[in-house]
Design a protein around this motif. Structure first.
Motif, PDB file in Angstrom:
ATOM      1  N   ARG A   6      50.836  45.972  38.340  1.00 26.82           N
ATOM      2  CA  ARG A   6      49.958  45.047  39.068  1.00 26.82           C
ATOM      3  C   ARG A   6      49.816  43.722  38.334  1.00 26.82           C
ATOM      4  N   HIS A  66      41.385  48.364  42.911  1.00 28.86           N
ATOM      5  CA  HIS A  66      42.285  48.082  44.019  1.00 28.86           C
ATOM      6  C   HIS A  66      41.800  46.882  44.825  1.00 28.86           C
ATOM      7  N   TRP A  70      43.836  43.282  45.199  1.00 25.19           N
ATOM      8  CA  TRP A  70      44.256  42.741  46.488  1.00 25.19           C
ATOM      9  C   TRP A  70      43.593  41.397  46.790  1.00 25.19           C
ATOM     10  N   LEU A  73      45.558  38.869  44.726  1.00 22.83           N
ATOM     11  CA  LEU A  73      46.892  38.675  45.283  1.00 22.83           C
ATOM     12  C   LEU A  73      46.846  37.877  46.579  1.00 22.83           C
ATOM     13  N   LEU A  74      45.927  38.208  47.445  1.00 19.89           N
ATOM     14  CA  LEU A  74      45.803  37.471  48.706  1.00 19.89           C
ATOM     15  C   LEU A  74      45.355  36.031  48.475  1.00 19.89           C
TER      16      LEU A  74
END
Length: 88
Positions: A6, A66, A70, A73-74
């Motif tokens: 990640r 998590h 995310w 990342l987004l």
């Protein structure tokens, strides 16, 4: 997925603007200056998110790691697409 993967993904997506350059045309003139400024910004932001995720992953529960991953990342993808200097 392991945390090391990640972290590598966050760093990789920091280079997204640079990877889009061969496939998406950049506008000429003054708009190309935005491209020159945005590349280092997003690379540094990718590294900052990777370091933040590293420290957060050591202290948080699995479910929240998590979500944080995310969101980071987004954010990288959305900002890269939003500030890319497209040619008209």
């Amino acid at each position: 997925m392991k945390d090391s993967y990640r972290i590598a993904i966050l760093v990789f997506f920091g280079f997204l603007t640079l990877m889009m350059r061969p496939f998406v045309p950049v506008g000429g003139g003054g708009i190309s200056l935005i491209f020159v400024v945005s590349i280092p910004f997003f690379i540094i932001l990718g590294y900052i998110f990777a370091v933040l995720y590293y420290f957060i992953s050591k202290k948080m529960m699995t479910k929240y790691k998590h979500i944080v991953f995310w969101l980071m990342l987004l954010t990288l993808v959305a900002l890269s697409l939003l500030f890319y200097p497209y040619a008209n």
